[in-house]
Design an enzyme around this catalytic site. Structure first.
Site, PDB file in Angstrom:
ATOM      1  N   GLU A  90       0.797  -1.237   0.000  1.00  0.00           N
ATOM      2  CA  GLU A  90       0.000   0.000   0.000  1.00  0.00           C
ATOM      3  C   GLU A  90       0.823   1.278   0.000  1.00  0.00           C
ATOM      4  O   GLU A  90       0.548   2.212   0.747  1.00  0.00           O
ATOM      5  CB  GLU A  90      -0.969  -0.005   1.196  1.00  0.00           C
ATOM      6  CG  GLU A  90      -1.886  -1.215   1.206  1.00  0.00           C
ATOM      7  CD  GLU A  90      -2.877  -1.230   2.368  1.00  0.00           C
ATOM      8  OE1 GLU A  90      -2.777  -0.364   3.244  1.00  0.00           O
ATOM      9  OE2 GLU A  90      -3.760  -2.115   2.381  1.00  0.00           O
ATOM     10  N   GLU A 113      -5.980 -10.925  -1.250  1.00  0.00           N
ATOM     11  CA  GLU A 113      -6.790 -10.748  -0.028  1.00  0.00           C
ATOM     12  C   GLU A 113      -8.278 -10.733  -0.364  1.00  0.00           C
ATOM     13  O   GLU A 113      -9.043  -9.926   0.171  1.00  0.00           O
ATOM     14  CB  GLU A 113      -6.402  -9.442   0.681  1.00  0.00           C
ATOM     15  CG  GLU A 113      -4.920  -9.326   0.995  1.00  0.00           C
ATOM     16  CD  GLU A 113      -4.536  -8.099   1.802  1.00  0.00           C
ATOM     17  OE1 GLU A 113      -5.428  -7.417   2.331  1.00  0.00           O
ATOM     18  OE2 GLU A 113      -3.327  -7.816   1.896  1.00  0.00           O
TER      19      GLU A 113
END
Ligand code: XIL
Length: 356
Positions: free
Chosen positions: A162, A267
């Site tokens: 991220e 995910e």
């Protein structure tokens, strides 16, 4: 990966040939019943889930599911910096070792998550007072220590997680502030030097609905290639919901694959309670919609990622009882292919049907 049913057919053929050659002696091995069909046995790429040590300790249906259904597991939290490196110079391997041992005992691969992230940064790092050399030493030795500890055990790593904002600019993290924009490349170099065999991933979310972020990630991959920075794959988290646009999912997969790198749906979960309603109750119609959405993701992966680039699909958690979204949204949520009792939901069969 050897699929269970394929292995069973091979063993049966071998056992039969052995029987014939040995003059049909009745002492021959009785064939085992066929292995059950699972997503894992039918998928041509690894199928995985994020797991957590507390459940692996004593939750029987969770353990059974985690053992039987996945080729690869990812520690949900216990390799993050605040868990694994809680104080300066002190590493705590308790939780990560539980997950690593579970993988080893069950012949599963282990995906490491995550070396560098702006969340789960321990206070001692947030408060660290040092010059740029001291910061670089902290950063390098964290990566080297964790990667060395699991050398030969973790087969792939989310090295940086991220690092981009939705608009494609670099996220203003403590790492960017203290180390400058080159920190991402250096993280990958330190990881590669420490374990040359581990596959190294850049992982992020929102590629399916934030094209600027997707472009920034592709640009990072291009720049890394030009400068010989090691990078093996891109992780697309894929925390989505029923209304997420299928075209955006396909585009994110296609553009990630266009880099030539491995592509990991890292995910995956599909939320139903889109308004975070505290009194939300699911119903069969919603579970059917969710099943179709899971099938769409699996089909999009097959259609947009060439076989040699498929690192696999990992769901974030195992069943609806252990989803992170329950905590994150503070509302009921049912985002996974297994229900609160670890029974298969309609999504499970839909995934199976969409695999091939
Ligand atoms: C989440 C965990 O599931 C939670 O238990 C924890 O409290 C916060 O982090 N993107 C990621 C994961 O890369 O590490 C996050 O995991 C979910 C979003």
């Amino acid at each position: 990966m050897i699929a269970g049913r394929k292995l069973y057919r091979f063993l049966m053929t071998t056992a039969l040939a052995g029987l014939l050659l040995s003059g049909c002696k009745r002492t021959a091995v009785e064939p085992e019943p066929p292995a059950p069909i699972t997503i894992r046995s039918e998928a041509s790429y690894p199928w995985g889930a994020a797991v957590t040590p507390t459940h692996l300790a004593n939750n029987a249906p969770y353990i059974r599911t985690a053992r039987n259904e996945y080729d690869r597991i990812t520690p949900e939290n216990h390799m993050k910096m605040s868990f694994i490196h809680p104080e300066p110079g002190r590493y705590d391997w308790t939780g990560s070792d539980i997950v690593a041992n579970f993988a080893r005992q069950n012949g599963q691969k282990l995906h490491g998550h995550t070396l560098i992230w702006h969340q789960s940064v321990p206070d001692w790092v947030l408060n660290f007072d040092g010059d740029s050399t001291a910061w670089e030493n902290l950063f390098r030795s964290h990566i080297q220590t964790v990667v060395a500890k699991y050398r030969g055990v973790v087969s792939s790593w989310d090295v940086v997680n991220e690092a981009f904002e939705d608009d494609g600019t670099l996220r203003n993290t403590i790492w960017l502030q203290k180390l400058g924009p080159g920190y991402i490349a250096r993280a990958f170099q330190y990881a590669r030097e420490t374990d040359p065999a581990a596959l190294l991933f850049y992982n992020d979310y929102g590629q399916e609905y934030k094209p600027a972020k997707m472009r920034a990630i592709v640009a990072l991959a291009t720049e890394f290639r030009r400068n010989n920075i090691p990078l093996d794959g891109l992780g697309i988290q894929m925390h989505i919901e029923l209304r997420t646009d299928d075209a955006g999912i396909a585009t994110a997969l296609r553009e990630s694959a266009s880099t030539g790198l491995l592509v990991h749906i890292s995910e995956l979960d599909i939320a139903l309670n889109i308004n975070n309603d505290k009194n939300f109750q699911p119903n069969d119609a919603l579970f059917a919609q969710q099943a179709r959405k899971y099938a769409n993701v699996v089909r999009a992966y097959r259609q947009n990622v060439p076989p040699a680039q498929r690192h696999g699909i990992t769901t974030w958690n195992v069943g609806d009882a252990d989803s992170w979204l329950l905590w994150y949204k503070q509302a009921p949520e049912f985002p996974l292919p297994f229900d609160v009792n670890y029974e298969r939901k309609p999504a499970y069969q839909a995934i199976l049907d969409a695999l091939n």
